[in-house]
Design an enzyme around this catalytic site. Structure first.
Site, PDB file in Angstrom:
ATOM      1  N   ASP A  16       0.895  -1.147   0.053  1.00 23.67           N
ATOM      2  CA  ASP A  16      -0.079  -0.027   0.022  1.00 23.67           C
ATOM      3  C   ASP A  16       0.812   1.184   0.018  1.00 23.67           C
ATOM      4  O   ASP A  16       2.114   1.213  -0.256  1.00 23.67           O
ATOM      5  CB  ASP A  16      -1.076  -0.106   1.154  1.00 23.67           C
ATOM      6  CG  ASP A  16      -0.227   0.187   2.500  1.00 23.67           C
ATOM      7  OD1 ASP A  16       0.963   0.451   2.568  1.00 23.67           O
ATOM      8  OD2 ASP A  16      -1.079   0.318   3.652  1.00 23.67           O
ATOM      9  N   CYS A  73       3.318  -3.172   3.973  1.00 23.80           N
ATOM     10  CA  CYS A  73       2.473  -1.675   4.394  1.00 23.80           C
ATOM     11  C   CYS A  73       3.096  -1.033   5.258  1.00 23.80           C
ATOM     12  O   CYS A  73       4.148  -1.159   5.331  1.00 23.80           O
ATOM     13  CB  CYS A  73       0.991  -2.225   4.851  1.00 23.80           C
ATOM     14  SG  CYS A  73       0.855  -2.908   6.428  1.00 23.80           S
ATOM     15  N   THR A  75       3.194  -0.773   8.770  1.00 20.60           N
ATOM     16  CA  THR A  75       3.744  -1.591   9.803  1.00 20.60           C
ATOM     17  C   THR A  75       4.036  -3.201   9.199  1.00 20.60           C
ATOM     18  O   THR A  75       4.724  -3.953  10.095  1.00 20.60           O
ATOM     19  CB  THR A  75       2.808  -1.720  11.049  1.00 20.60           C
ATOM     20  OG1 THR A  75       1.523  -2.174  10.543  1.00 20.60           O
ATOM     21  CG2 THR A  75       2.565  -0.186  11.480  1.00 20.60           C
ATOM     22  N   HIS A 106      11.495 -23.319   8.842  1.00 17.13           N
ATOM     23  CA  HIS A 106      10.697 -23.991   9.564  1.00 17.13           C
ATOM     24  C   HIS A 106       9.273 -23.869   9.107  1.00 17.13           C
ATOM     25  O   HIS A 106       8.182 -24.825   9.405  1.00 17.13           O
ATOM     26  CB  HIS A 106      10.731 -23.818  11.013  1.00 17.13           C
ATOM     27  CG  HIS A 106      11.705 -24.400  11.712  1.00 17.13           C
ATOM     28  ND1 HIS A 106      12.028 -24.362  13.425  1.00 17.13           N
ATOM     29  CD2 HIS A 106      12.910 -25.085  11.355  1.00 17.13           C
ATOM     30  CE1 HIS A 106      13.142 -24.856  13.556  1.00 17.13           C
ATOM     31  NE2 HIS A 106      13.737 -25.184  12.496  1.00 17.13           N
ATOM     32  N   HIS A 141       8.554 -30.543   9.835  1.00 14.99           N
ATOM     33  CA  HIS A 141       7.818 -29.262   9.654  1.00 14.99           C
ATOM     34  C   HIS A 141       6.710 -29.354   8.415  1.00 14.99           C
ATOM     35  O   HIS A 141       5.603 -28.471   8.461  1.00 14.99           O
ATOM     36  CB  HIS A 141       8.842 -28.279   9.175  1.00 14.99           C
ATOM     37  CG  HIS A 141       9.856 -27.939  10.338  1.00 14.99           C
ATOM     38  ND1 HIS A 141       9.539 -27.649  11.676  1.00 14.99           N
ATOM     39  CD2 HIS A 141      11.248 -28.360  10.201  1.00 14.99           C
ATOM     40  CE1 HIS A 141      10.701 -27.508  12.133  1.00 14.99           C
ATOM     41  NE2 HIS A 141      11.709 -27.745  11.617  1.00 14.99           N
TER      42      HIS A 141
HETATM   43  C1  RB5 Z   1      -1.882   2.991   6.454  1.00 13.86           C
HETATM   44  O1  RB5 Z   1      -1.743   4.315   6.693  1.00 13.86           O
HETATM   45  C2  RB5 Z   1      -1.527   1.832   7.358  1.00 13.86           C
HETATM   46  O2  RB5 Z   1      -2.671   1.852   8.230  1.00 13.86           O
HETATM   47  C3  RB5 Z   1      -1.329   0.770   6.784  1.00 13.86           C
HETATM   48  O3  RB5 Z   1       0.030   0.780   5.888  1.00 13.86           O
HETATM   49  C4  RB5 Z   1      -0.703  -0.468   7.512  1.00 13.86           C
HETATM   50  O4  RB5 Z   1       0.149   0.083   8.587  1.00 13.86           O
HETATM   51  C5  RB5 Z   1      -1.877  -1.257   8.302  1.00 13.86           C
HETATM   52  O5  RB5 Z   1      -1.456  -2.198   8.981  1.00 13.86           O
END
Ligand code: RB5
Length: 152
Positions: A16, A73, A75, A106, A141
């Site tokens: 994203d 994304c 995080t 694993h 595994h």
């Molecule tokens: C977008 O602002 C953010 O929420 C997305 O990139 C991500 O971190 C969501 O888990």
């Protein structure tokens, strides 16, 4: 599934807007390792919804089980949750080289997930190098990863 020969040279990548800069770093590095990287977007920093990109990569891997994927994304959390809704997808959110290594060794993870806003470019490159040089250990595994997809 032939676990011994499942590593294709095709890699599906997507992010994203929060993972956009990290995706550029990852794409360059994976290409430098000799892989054929297919970029499924996003193609700008305009705000988009991470589940759309998780789904795009998950579908490609389910169609081509010997391929693997890379998702980012902000995080890495939302996009990994979304990808793991697909039976047969094992998306591993990695924050260290140790995670990248064990996710392949694993868990036979077929998607590596990283946080574009939480991971340095250097660590993205290090984790990808480790991911692509580590093979699934198989043995006990196999039974464990097959249990993940068994119906309750
Ligand atoms: C977008 O602002 C953010 O929420 C997305 O990139 C991500 O971190 C969501 O888990």
């Amino acid at each position: 599934m032939d676990y011994a020969n499942r590593q294709s040279t095709v890699v599906w990548i997507a992010s994203d807007h929060g993972g956009f800069d990290g995706k550029a770093v990852a794409l360059d590095h994976i290409q430098s390792l000799g892989y054929d990287v297919k970029d499924l977007g996003t193609y700008s920093k305009d705000s988009v919804d991470y589940p759309d990109f998780a789904k795009a990569v998950a579908r490609k891997i389910l169609e081509n089980p010997d391929h693997c994927g890379v998702l980012l994304c902000g995080t890495g959390i939302g996009i990994s949750i979304a990808a793991n809704r697909f039976k047969g997808i094992r998306a591993a959110l990695c924050t260290s080289e140790a995670h990248a290594k064990m996710a392949r060794k694993h868990n036979d993870a077929n998607i590596i997930v990283m946080g574009g806003r939480t991971t340095s470019p250097e660590l993205i490159r290090q984790m990808l190098s480790t991911w692509f040089s580590t093979t699934f250990e198989q043995g006990r595994h196999i039974r464990r990863i097959e249990k993940i997809d068994q119906e309750e």
